[in-house]
Scaffold this motif. Structure first.
Motif, PDB file in Angstrom:
ATOM      1  N   UNK A 194      -5.069   7.199 -33.091  1.00  0.00           N
ATOM      2  CA  UNK A 194      -6.019   8.012 -33.855  1.00  0.00           C
ATOM      3  C   UNK A 194      -7.375   7.523 -33.442  1.00  0.00           C
ATOM      4  N   UNK A 195      -7.317   6.148 -33.303  1.00  0.00           N
ATOM      5  CA  UNK A 195      -8.681   5.495 -32.993  1.00  0.00           C
ATOM      6  C   UNK A 195      -9.064   6.026 -31.448  1.00  0.00           C
ATOM      7  N   UNK A 196      -7.993   6.225 -30.779  1.00  0.00           N
ATOM      8  CA  UNK A 196      -8.751   6.782 -29.385  1.00  0.00           C
ATOM      9  C   UNK A 196      -8.957   8.308 -29.208  1.00  0.00           C
ATOM     10  N   UNK A 339      -8.594   0.240 -19.145  1.00  0.00           N
ATOM     11  CA  UNK A 339      -7.658   0.299 -19.879  1.00  0.00           C
ATOM     12  C   UNK A 339      -6.735   1.314 -19.981  1.00  0.00           C
ATOM     13  N   UNK A 340      -7.305   2.486 -19.381  1.00  0.00           N
ATOM     14  CA  UNK A 340      -6.679   3.839 -19.614  1.00  0.00           C
ATOM     15  C   UNK A 340      -5.149   3.531 -19.061  1.00  0.00           C
ATOM     16  N   UNK A 341      -5.052   3.021 -17.642  1.00  0.00           N
ATOM     17  CA  UNK A 341      -3.413   2.727 -17.270  1.00  0.00           C
ATOM     18  C   UNK A 341      -2.558   2.176 -18.357  1.00  0.00           C
ATOM     19  N   UNK A 342      -3.416   1.507 -19.178  1.00  0.00           N
ATOM     20  CA  UNK A 342      -2.563   0.436 -20.141  1.00  0.00           C
ATOM     21  C   UNK A 342      -2.500   1.169 -21.567  1.00  0.00           C
ATOM     22  N   UNK A 343      -3.147   2.439 -21.865  1.00  0.00           N
ATOM     23  CA  UNK A 343      -3.609   2.938 -22.807  1.00  0.00           C
ATOM     24  C   UNK A 343      -2.018   3.092 -23.829  1.00  0.00           C
ATOM     25  N   UNK A 404      -1.784   9.941 -23.677  1.00  0.00           N
ATOM     26  CA  UNK A 404      -2.145  11.195 -23.751  1.00  0.00           C
ATOM     27  C   UNK A 404      -3.630  10.994 -24.113  1.00  0.00           C
ATOM     28  N   UNK A 405      -4.106  10.308 -25.227  1.00  0.00           N
ATOM     29  CA  UNK A 405      -5.476  10.365 -25.810  1.00  0.00           C
ATOM     30  C   UNK A 405      -6.185   9.358 -24.964  1.00  0.00           C
ATOM     31  N   UNK A 406      -5.553   8.388 -24.076  1.00  0.00           N
ATOM     32  CA  UNK A 406      -6.514   7.409 -23.318  1.00  0.00           C
ATOM     33  C   UNK A 406      -6.986   8.224 -22.362  1.00  0.00           C
ATOM     34  N   UNK A 407      -6.273   9.148 -21.645  1.00  0.00           N
ATOM     35  CA  UNK A 407      -6.827   9.989 -20.608  1.00  0.00           C
ATOM     36  C   UNK A 407      -7.872  10.702 -20.874  1.00  0.00           C
ATOM     37  N   UNK A 408      -7.867  11.547 -22.253  1.00  0.00           N
ATOM     38  CA  UNK A 408      -9.037  12.340 -22.600  1.00  0.00           C
ATOM     39  C   UNK A 408     -10.163  11.234 -23.030  1.00  0.00           C
ATOM     40  N   UNK A 409      -9.835  10.296 -23.482  1.00  0.00           N
ATOM     41  CA  UNK A 409     -11.015   9.110 -23.728  1.00  0.00           C
ATOM     42  C   UNK A 409     -11.588   8.571 -22.327  1.00  0.00           C
TER      43      UNK A 409
END
Length: 758
Positions: A194-196, A339-343, A404-409
């Protein structure tokens, strides 16, 4: 956002889902407003509504003028003109609001009350006599500069919230009653999906506001005043142009005529496509305000907003004196990239991920990670996170949602970062200085003040993520910014040639597969080429390239190419540069791109290349011979006052001369002691097939010195070690290596004159 950020964990004003829902609603409304309002109208709605009404009576012959709630009365002239209205309306308000004087003078519209119609100064001079006007509101196309500005306050809180809510950042939530308070702030040791999602939404709001386009005072048409969304305006202009073209076609058909072939060709070639606003015709006021907010120092902002709420630089406590909002925000944006690869691991991160936030990696059990249990969920690849097993273990829904949220972020954070770095950097020196000062505290002994707010940078992880995402849009530009604008990152890359160069060369080689004719070189290829140019300026980097070998170069050159094995990175770089130069002559003839290639080859010539591969040696001589043949055919670039054809030939001749001069210096530099002993493949190639064109150019003042050195060195090796058909290639190479130690001093003098080492 402010109260949620600064409230204790057990006393939040609302749930996190409510903040997310409100942010989503805000994003939808802003998108709708950007498609409906012009820039000055949007600024009016956000900054000056509701208006502060003044009940004071208006004197006869006067008209009230309002700006930011400040109201004054001016006498309306009998014969108003644009100049007189500016002096009557703008000048008195500039005295009341001196911080906004530049914006009021540059481009200011008038909002007529009570109708709400917006008119320019010139239109107001003509229509005020007819209309029943009760008040005028000044509407500049720039965000107000005073600290109480709504948009500037929003930007401050968005930046502070994004900084403090990112994984590894200092938490802004005060200690709740009953918790142990050791006097130190704690970092965020997890990050929920949710934070992402909320962060991605906030970055999208920043992008929506940053894309607002405002027409300048020089734009006399109706163009961008119709909307502040440039793509919406472009689509509307295209529809109007197509409708006008259809009307002309129908009129011609009704008259029994046909549209001319030239008109049809213009329509087919996309001439109806409107141009997007440029720096001369429009500006980005919201992005300008965001950059100014980032450059504010803590003492400039103060500690209290106009509404009485405390502001800071990312924490609820008083920020340290040397903290910087710009540094912390730029570091946060960079952290999101790696950090995205570790999201997927961030909702319940293992100790291996948490140790990346530690300032002392030698002691992973030190505070603030003491007592943290290792997660059993591993979704990261072993290549991205060495030490962690590959594959998905478990069915944690939060991990899938976080991935999924990490990619959009990351996509939105990348766009925001590039906007901040590329928009008028000369006007925002503090942004450039803040970006240049970012460092990895594990690698460099720097006072990383940003790490007191944001998570510390991790150059190895940033580089690894960039190399894997280099084919995707935006990442080559980010690598360019880091290499060119940040000396700390550039030095790290120069110490790790084997980690940087293969991926860059792979993308550059793929550029040459496009056979289309272009007006200029693609920005991605140019950015990567400039990165290589900057890195090759270091002698240690060039030495590494001559020592590190690739087992098979087909991963870079392409599977369809011949198998080139055991090739050094320097030889591979020369192959790709020569391929790029050949492609540039046929595709776009970009002189700057050609100069960048020549300058990179010049760096290699200056620092020296060893262990030249046989395929690279043959290719160097092949391209040199081709350029030497082209130069006389082009006539040296001299001529009279011809037309476009002659100018094109002159342009091409200069490109040939620049590239040939540098390439010959590189060949000459490879034959110097002690490098000649390691470049016997090049000597053997010269013995086997010396280009006949070289002899014809020895009289040239620029090309002659390196050519004379190359010919003299080749003749000396020919006399010392004449090739024999009975002996094999390996035996001849061994004899050449033994003879290279006996090169006479006269040859070294020729090499110095040739400019082989500068």
């Amino acid at each position: 956002l402010h109260y949620y950020r600064t409230s204790p964990a057990d006393a939040k004003p609302c749930t996190f889902s409510a903040v997310l829902s409100l942010s989503l609603l805000c994003r939808c409304l802003l998108k709708q407003f950007a498609e409906c309002f012009a820039a000055h109208e949007l600024l009016f709605q956000l900054e000056q509504v509701p208006l502060h009404e003044d009940e004071a009576s208006v004197q006869e012959g006067h008209i009230p003028v309002n700006y930011r709630g400040k109201r004054l009365q001016v006498r309306w002239p009998e014969q108003p003109s644009e100049g007189s209205l500016k002096s009557l309306l703008v000048e008195p308000m500039c005295a009341l609001c001196p911080e906004d004087a530049a914006a009021l003078h540059e481009s200011c519209m008038l909002r007529v009350l009570p109708t709400g119609e917006s008119v320019s100064m010139l239109e107001a001079a003509e229509r005020m006599v007819e209309a029943d006007v009760s008040e005028l509101v000044l509407c500049p196309t720039a965000v107000p500069s005073y600290q109480g500005s709504v948009l500037r306050s929003v930007f401050r809180e968005l930046v502070d919230f994004l900084v403090c809510s990112t994984f590894g950042a200092m938490s802004s939530t005060p200690s709740v009653q009953g918790e142990e308070d050791d006097g130190e702030q704690r970092r965020n040791l997890s990050m929920s999906p949710t934070t992402m999602r909320l962060q991605a939404l906030l970055y999208e709001i920043l992008l929506l506001l940053s894309a607002v386009v405002a027409a300048t005072a020089t734009d006399t048409g109706t163009g961008y005043r119709s909307t502040c969304a440039p793509l919406v305006f472009a689509a509307a202009e295209r529809r109007r142009a197509e409708a006008a073209f259809r009307l002309r076609a129908q009129a011609a058909e009704a008259a029994g005529q046909r549209m001319s072939s030239s008109s049809q060709e213009e329509a087919g070639n996309g001439e109806l496509e409107p141009k997007l606003p440029s720096g001369d015709s429009a500006k980005l006021p919201f992005l300008q305000a965001l950059l100014e907010v980032l450059q504010e120092e803590a003492e400039e902002v103060g500690t209290e907003e106009s509404n009485g709420t405390r502001i800071g630089t990312g924490t609820a406590n008083v920020a340290p004196p040397d903290s910087s909002r710009a540094k912390a925000f730029l570091a946060t944006l960079l952290n999101i990239v790696w950090l995205e690869p570790h999201a997927a691991l961030l909702p319940n991160p293992p100790k291996e991920v948490l140790s990346l936030m530690s300032m002392n990696p030698a002691d992973p059990d030190s505070a603030p990670f003491r007592g943290v249990e290792v997660s059993k969920l591993y979704l990261a690849s072993s290549e991205l996170m060495p030490g962690l097993p590959s594959g998905f273990v478990g069915d944690d829904g939060a991990a899938v949602e976080a991935g999924s949220a990490g990619k959009a972020l990351s996509k939105r954070a990348l766009l925001v970062l590039l906007l901040l770095l590329f928009h008028s950097p000369q006007d925002h020196p503090r942004i450039a200085q803040a970006f240049a000062s970012l460092a990895d505290p594990r690698l460099d002994q720097h006072d990383c003040a940003y790490a007191r707010l944001a998570a510390p940078l991790h150059f190895p992880k940033i580089l690894r993520a960039l190399m894997q995402k280099l084919p995707e849009p935006g990442y080559p530009l980010l690598l360019y910014c880091l290499v060119i604008k940040n000396s700390n990152f550039r030095k790290y890359c120069q110490r790790n040639a084997d980690k940087v160069l293969p991926s860059i060369l792979e993308v550059l080689q793929a550029t040459t597969a496009d056979s289309k004719i272009l007006a200029k070189a693609p920005p991605t290829a140019l950015a990567l080429l400039l990165c290589v140019l900057a890195l090759s300026g270091d002698g240690g980097f060039c030495q590494q390239m001559s020592e590190v070998k690739m087992l098979d170069a087909r991963s870079v050159l392409g599977a369809s190419q011949r198998s080139v094995r055991e090739i050094t990175l320097s030889s591979l770089l020369i192959l790709v540069l020569l391929r790029l130069a050949h492609w540039n002559f046929g595709a776009c003839r970009d002189s700057f791109f050609n100069q960048a290639i020549a300058s990179t080859l010049g760096n290699l010539a200056a620092h020296g290349v060893q262990n030249v591969h046989w395929h690279t040696a043959n290719r160097m001589l092949e391209v040199s011979g081709l350029l030497a043949r082209l130069r006389p055919a082009l006539g040296g670039g001299s001529g009279g006052s011809g037309g476009l054809a002659e100018a094109a030939e002159l342009h091409r001749a200069r490109m040939v001369q620049s590239l040939l001069r540098t390439l010959l210096r590189l060949v000459s530099g490879c034959l110097r002691v002690p490098r000649a002993a390691a470049n016997t493949q090049l000597v053997y190639a010269l013995q086997k097939d010396y280009p006949s064109q070289f002899t014809q150019l020895e009289a040239d003042p620029e090309l002659g010195p390196p050519l004379m050195h190359v010919r003299t060195a080749t003749d000396w090796f020919e006399a010392q070690c004449p090739p024999s058909e009975e002996d094999g290639v390996e035996a001849q190479l061994e004899r050449l290596k033994e003879a290279s130690a006996r090169l006479p001093a006269e040859l070294m003098t020729l090499a110095s004159v040739a400019g082989a080492s500068v």
